[in-house]
Design a protein around this motif. Structure first.
Motif, PDB file in Angstrom:
ATOM      1  N   ASP A  33      19.921  -0.388  24.533  1.00  0.00           N
ATOM      2  CA  ASP A  33      19.803  -1.027  23.214  1.00  0.00           C
ATOM      3  C   ASP A  33      20.860  -2.103  22.962  1.00  0.00           C
ATOM      4  OD1 ASP A  33      17.611   0.495  22.822  1.00  0.00           O
ATOM      5  OD2 ASP A  33      18.424   1.765  21.245  1.00  0.00           O
ATOM      6  N   PHE A  34      21.063  -2.931  23.973  1.00  0.00           N
ATOM      7  CA  PHE A  34      21.834  -4.159  23.808  1.00  0.00           C
ATOM      8  C   PHE A  34      20.873  -5.281  23.406  1.00  0.00           C
ATOM      9  CE2 PHE A  34      24.650  -1.597  26.237  1.00  0.00           C
ATOM     10  CZ  PHE A  34      25.930  -2.105  26.099  1.00  0.00           C
ATOM     11  N   ALA A  35      21.370  -6.263  22.669  1.00  0.00           N
ATOM     12  CA  ALA A  35      20.551  -7.431  22.347  1.00  0.00           C
ATOM     13  C   ALA A  35      20.165  -8.154  23.640  1.00  0.00           C
ATOM     14  CB  ALA A  35      21.315  -8.371  21.426  1.00  0.00           C
ATOM     15  N   ASN A  36      18.993  -8.804  23.616  1.00  0.00           N
ATOM     16  CA  ASN A  36      18.476  -9.445  24.828  1.00  0.00           C
ATOM     17  C   ASN A  36      19.483 -10.384  25.476  1.00  0.00           C
ATOM     18  OD1 ASN A  36      15.959  -8.202  24.574  1.00  0.00           O
ATOM     19  ND2 ASN A  36      15.168  -9.820  23.253  1.00  0.00           N
ATOM     20  N   PHE A  37      20.177 -11.170  24.656  1.00  0.00           N
ATOM     21  CA  PHE A  37      21.065 -12.187  25.225  1.00  0.00           C
ATOM     22  C   PHE A  37      22.301 -11.580  25.877  1.00  0.00           C
ATOM     23  CE2 PHE A  37      21.725 -11.978  20.589  1.00  0.00           C
ATOM     24  CZ  PHE A  37      23.038 -11.546  20.528  1.00  0.00           C
ATOM     25  N   ASN A  38      22.536 -10.278  25.665  1.00  0.00           N
ATOM     26  CA  ASN A  38      23.576  -9.574  26.402  1.00  0.00           C
ATOM     27  C   ASN A  38      22.994  -8.647  27.469  1.00  0.00           C
ATOM     28  OD1 ASN A  38      25.902 -10.610  25.119  1.00  0.00           O
ATOM     29  ND2 ASN A  38      25.640  -9.212  23.392  1.00  0.00           N
ATOM     30  N   ALA A  39      21.838  -8.058  27.185  1.00  0.00           N
ATOM     31  CA  ALA A  39      21.258  -7.072  28.099  1.00  0.00           C
ATOM     32  C   ALA A  39      20.957  -7.671  29.457  1.00  0.00           C
ATOM     33  CB  ALA A  39      19.983  -6.489  27.485  1.00  0.00           C
ATOM     34  N   VAL A  40      20.314  -8.823  29.472  1.00  0.00           N
ATOM     35  CA  VAL A  40      19.913  -9.429  30.751  1.00  0.00           C
ATOM     36  C   VAL A  40      21.126  -9.874  31.567  1.00  0.00           C
ATOM     37  CG1 VAL A  40      18.600 -11.290  31.821  1.00  0.00           C
ATOM     38  CG2 VAL A  40      17.636 -10.063  29.864  1.00  0.00           C
ATOM     39  N   PRO A  41      22.082 -10.611  30.991  1.00  0.00           N
ATOM     40  CA  PRO A  41      23.255 -10.999  31.780  1.00  0.00           C
ATOM     41  C   PRO A  41      24.070  -9.809  32.293  1.00  0.00           C
ATOM     42  CG  PRO A  41      23.107 -12.350  29.800  1.00  0.00           C
ATOM     43  CD  PRO A  41      22.096 -11.259  29.656  1.00  0.00           C
ATOM     44  N   LEU A  42      24.203  -8.769  31.477  1.00  0.00           N
ATOM     45  CA  LEU A  42      24.972  -7.613  31.920  1.00  0.00           C
ATOM     46  C   LEU A  42      24.301  -6.920  33.106  1.00  0.00           C
ATOM     47  CD1 LEU A  42      26.125  -6.065  28.519  1.00  0.00           C
ATOM     48  CD2 LEU A  42      27.573  -7.165  30.237  1.00  0.00           C
ATOM     49  N   LEU A  43      22.990  -6.757  33.029  1.00  0.00           N
ATOM     50  CA  LEU A  43      22.274  -6.142  34.146  1.00  0.00           C
ATOM     51  C   LEU A  43      22.408  -6.992  35.402  1.00  0.00           C
ATOM     52  CD1 LEU A  43      20.452  -3.890  35.222  1.00  0.00           C
ATOM     53  CD2 LEU A  43      18.480  -5.224  34.443  1.00  0.00           C
ATOM     54  N   ASN A  44      22.216  -8.302  35.258  1.00  0.00           N
ATOM     55  CA  ASN A  44      22.315  -9.186  36.423  1.00  0.00           C
ATOM     56  C   ASN A  44      23.721  -9.208  37.010  1.00  0.00           C
ATOM     57  OD1 ASN A  44      19.619  -9.874  36.243  1.00  0.00           O
ATOM     58  ND2 ASN A  44      19.985 -11.711  35.012  1.00  0.00           N
ATOM     59  N   ARG A  45      24.716  -9.067  36.148  1.00  0.00           N
ATOM     60  CA  ARG A  45      26.108  -9.115  36.622  1.00  0.00           C
ATOM     61  C   ARG A  45      26.462  -7.894  37.468  1.00  0.00           C
ATOM     62  NH1 ARG A  45      31.150 -10.308  32.591  1.00  0.00           N
ATOM     63  NH2 ARG A  45      29.998 -12.270  32.506  1.00  0.00           N
ATOM     64  N   TYR A  46      25.918  -6.726  37.109  1.00  0.00           N
ATOM     65  CA  TYR A  46      26.405  -5.486  37.719  1.00  0.00           C
ATOM     66  C   TYR A  46      25.414  -4.779  38.641  1.00  0.00           C
ATOM     67  CZ  TYR A  46      30.214  -5.929  34.349  1.00  0.00           C
ATOM     68  OH  TYR A  46      31.293  -6.379  33.624  1.00  0.00           O
ATOM     69  N   LYS A  47      24.134  -5.134  38.606  1.00  0.00           N
ATOM     70  CA  LYS A  47      23.139  -4.311  39.293  1.00  0.00           C
ATOM     71  C   LYS A  47      23.318  -4.259  40.803  1.00  0.00           C
ATOM     72  CE  LYS A  47      19.586  -7.947  39.595  1.00  0.00           C
ATOM     73  NZ  LYS A  47      18.204  -8.329  39.203  1.00  0.00           N
ATOM     74  N   ASP A  48      23.913  -5.304  41.408  1.00  0.00           N
ATOM     75  CA  ASP A  48      24.120  -5.306  42.853  1.00  0.00           C
ATOM     76  C   ASP A  48      25.533  -4.887  43.241  1.00  0.00           C
ATOM     77  OD1 ASP A  48      21.495  -6.205  43.325  1.00  0.00           O
ATOM     78  OD2 ASP A  48      22.090  -8.291  42.983  1.00  0.00           O
ATOM     79  N   LYS A  49      26.326  -4.490  42.237  1.00  0.00           N
ATOM     80  CA  LYS A  49      27.725  -4.142  42.503  1.00  0.00           C
ATOM     81  C   LYS A  49      28.016  -2.657  42.302  1.00  0.00           C
ATOM     82  CE  LYS A  49      29.355  -8.715  41.025  1.00  0.00           C
ATOM     83  NZ  LYS A  49      30.196  -9.442  40.038  1.00  0.00           N
ATOM     84  N   LEU A  50      27.220  -2.000  41.488  1.00  0.00           N
ATOM     85  CA  LEU A  50      27.448  -0.590  41.208  1.00  0.00           C
ATOM     86  C   LEU A  50      26.134   0.087  40.875  1.00  0.00           C
ATOM     87  CD1 LEU A  50      28.489  -0.076  37.593  1.00  0.00           C
ATOM     88  CD2 LEU A  50      28.830  -2.351  38.531  1.00  0.00           C
ATOM     89  N   CYS A  51      26.195   1.404  40.713  1.00  0.00           N
ATOM     90  CA  CYS A  51      24.999   2.176  40.374  1.00  0.00           C
ATOM     91  C   CYS A  51      24.749   2.023  38.877  1.00  0.00           C
ATOM     92  CB  CYS A  51      25.220   3.642  40.738  1.00  0.00           C
ATOM     93  SG  CYS A  51      23.750   4.671  40.536  1.00  0.00           S
ATOM     94  N   THR A  52      23.751   1.228  38.511  1.00  0.00           N
ATOM     95  CA  THR A  52      23.516   0.938  37.101  1.00  0.00           C
ATOM     96  C   THR A  52      22.088   0.472  36.889  1.00  0.00           C
ATOM     97  OG1 THR A  52      24.414  -0.249  35.194  1.00  0.00           O
ATOM     98  CG2 THR A  52      24.232  -1.495  37.227  1.00  0.00           C
ATOM     99  N   TYR A  53      21.597   0.645  35.674  1.00  0.00           N
ATOM    100  CA  TYR A  53      20.297   0.089  35.293  1.00  0.00           C
ATOM    101  C   TYR A  53      20.207   0.002  33.782  1.00  0.00           C
ATOM    102  CZ  TYR A  53      18.424   4.818  34.241  1.00  0.00           C
ATOM    103  OH  TYR A  53      18.180   6.061  33.708  1.00  0.00           O
TER     104      TYR A  53
END
Length: 543
Positions: free
Chosen positions: A239-259
């Motif tokens: 439940d992050f706003a779209n303009f934060n949700a997408v960048p945060l996922l893209n920033r971390y998804k290939d670096k740690l266990c996250t979704y």
């Protein structure tokens, strides 16, 4: 009882993990110095659960039931989970959607006591220090929100804590993730909800939201602190706003266990519903065209996962993406628009502007419409009738939560399509009987079919990453459990009454994929399903 525990007396009775309430035996009462602190009778866990059922039946509304169950969880965790797991289809709408939405809105006025971890941006530079106050040393799952886009209700600040707490309860109740490994977190960066800022009972920071570099630096400090303290932890963004949700996922998804469950979990449960729908219509996935009401991260996340699944049937990714279109508050998302975010651009269509959703349906001729707008009633009679004229069995998925935000009801979809709609919604609706006597059982496209199972798979395998492929595997595993008898009534998801077994099946399929892709930190067992079941939490009192 945990043999490692040294708690006695009132301290023991106030430990939700160790408290058995009236189920303490006479020998345990003597050994742990709680004789006289309880009435003399001993009651089994089964009788305790029956008593909870009885008490809940006498309460006036689901918010009262939510608060009662929250208090029970704070007093006696085992009895809480035994209650939820005794009748999951009854209790999931109480401990999560739709009731949790009202609980979040009234969070500051009904606050009972400490649960979860609150990390204010005023503590920047000290986040690791705060996280060390958590009572468990081994955290495997964190569900974290900044409270800006809670369900379809908007910015609720620290009131958003109800979402991580509810989600993690379902990790345990629906898939057996042991609760001691779970931590709900709110990142308090302020709120732009001026009603909250003016409310003397509001419990969060009293300033507008911090944006930009300071915000991302704070989130990054949180992520780095989690990795340092809990190296096996999976972070679920919520439940992050779209303009934060997408960048945060893209920033971390290939670096740690996250979704991000709003993006990937929603996409997977939608894809599972589509797989179920195609068993009714007899069509192929690659033949479908979808029009989304809503152009945010949920819509693009669903569209992208469907596109990736379509490539498994022979389409290129560009061909697959071209079979999706988005419609937002400004109309059809088409290539001439200058207001598009980067994540929307792959789904911008080469078409003249359209400002009416029903006109978009008539022009683009989708086989299915998917609502993630959080604006109610936009799947109106004209829209449903237009879909029915184009398709013999139109797919109608109003996925917005809570119920008050649903794009249409089940009764409306079935009535206006003369019973031909293949329907699923984000919130629950009761069975619908049409004037001709036909009865339909609407499915709930609830992420609960995905995220608890994903959590169990990650927990059991100690996975290093969560990938898009894992969500496609999960969607197929959900759909393959729907019986022909269910499909005949229109139900395209497994019954929620059997959610625990369904989740363990999905978890085993995902775990198998994790092992195949060498993403696990533990050796592959001979029997993955048995391995999963052995690790699943069971609500029983230890001796």
């Amino acid at each position: 009882m945990n043999p490692q525990s040294t708690l006695t007396g009132y301290e023991l009775l106030r430990s939700p993990q160790l408290n058995k309430g009236m189920a303490f035996t006479q020998a345990e009462r003597l050994a742990h110095h709680i004789e006289g602190l309880l009435p003399p009778c001993v009651r089994t866990l089964e009788l305790q659960v029956a008593r909870v059922h009885s008490e809940l039946s006498h309460l006036d509304n689901d918010l009262q039931r939510y608060l009662y169950l929250s208090d029970l969880q704070s007093r006696n965790e085992t009895a809480f989970y035994a209650t939820i797991m005794s009748d999951p289809s009854r209790f999931m709408p109480i401990v999560y959607t739709p009731t949790v939405g009202e609980a979040c809105q009234k969070f500051d006025h009904v606050y009972r006591g400490a649960r979860g971890m609150y990390l204010p941006i005023s503590a920047r530079g000290r986040v690791k220090e705060l996280l060390q106050n958590w009572p468990e040393d081994d955290v495997r799952f964190i569900v974290v929100t900044d409270g800006e886009r809670i369900l379809g209700l908007g910015d609720l600040g620290v009131g958003g804590m109800g979402i991580p707490m509810g989600k993690l309860s379902l990790y345990t109740a629906c898939a057996g993730v042991p609760p001691q490994f779970c931590m709900p977190v709110v990142l308090d960066v302020g709120t732009n909800n001026h009603e909250l800022l003016e409310d003397p009972l509001y419990l969060g920071l009293r300033h507008e939201r911090v944006r930009g570099d300071d915000y991302y630096a704070f989130v990054n400090e949180f992520v780095e602190s989690v990795q340092a303290l809990f190296p096996k932890c999976c972070i679920q963004w919520e439940d992050f706003a779209n303009f934060n949700a997408v960048p945060l996922l893209n920033r971390y998804k290939d670096k740690l266990c996250t979704y991000n469950d709003d993006i990937q979990g929603t996409a997977a449960v939608a894809l599972a519903g589509i797989f179920g729908a195609l068993r009714i219509s007899g069509q192929k996935l690659a033949e479908q065209r979808f029009l989304f009401l809503g152009g945010g991260s949920a819509a693009t996340g669903i569209a992208e996962l469907i596109s990736e699944a379509m490539t498994l049937e022979g389409l290129t990714i560009d061909q697959a993406r071209a079979r999706h279109a988005l419609f937002d508050v400004h109309g059809l998302i088409e290539k001439s628009r200058s207001d598009l975010a980067d994540f929307q651009k792959p789904f911008a269509v080469d078409h003249a502007p359209l400002n009416s959703f029903v006109e978009a349906v008539k022009a683009l001729r989708p086989t299915g419409i998917i609502g993630v707008s959080t604006v109610p009633k936009l799947f109106n009679q004209q829209v449903i009738e237009a879909m029915s004229e184009i398709n013999e069995r139109p797919i109608i998925f109003p996925y917005s939560n809570p119920t008050s935000r649903s794009e249409c009801t089940a009764e409306e979809a079935y009535s206006w399509s003369n019973g031909n709609a293949i329907f699923a919604s984000g919130s629950p609706f009761p069975p619908v009987t049409l004037h001709d006597g036909r009865t339909f059982v609407p499915g709930q496209g609830n992420n609960v079919y995905i995220f608890p199972a994903m959590g169990m798979a990650v927990y059991a395998t100690e996975a290093k990453r969560v990938t898009e492929e894992m969500f496609i595997v999960a969607a197929k595993a959900v759909a393959e459990q729907v019986t022909d008898e269910s499909l005949e009534t229109g139900l395209i998801y497994p019954p929620q009454a059997k959610i625990f077994d369904a989740s363990l099946h999905v978890a085993a399929r995902v775990a198998e994929h994790i092992f195949e892709k060498n993403l696990a930190r533990v050796p592959r067992p001979d029997d993955i399903e048995s391995y999963i079941r052995e690790r699943a939490y069971k609500p029983v009192y230890s001796t």
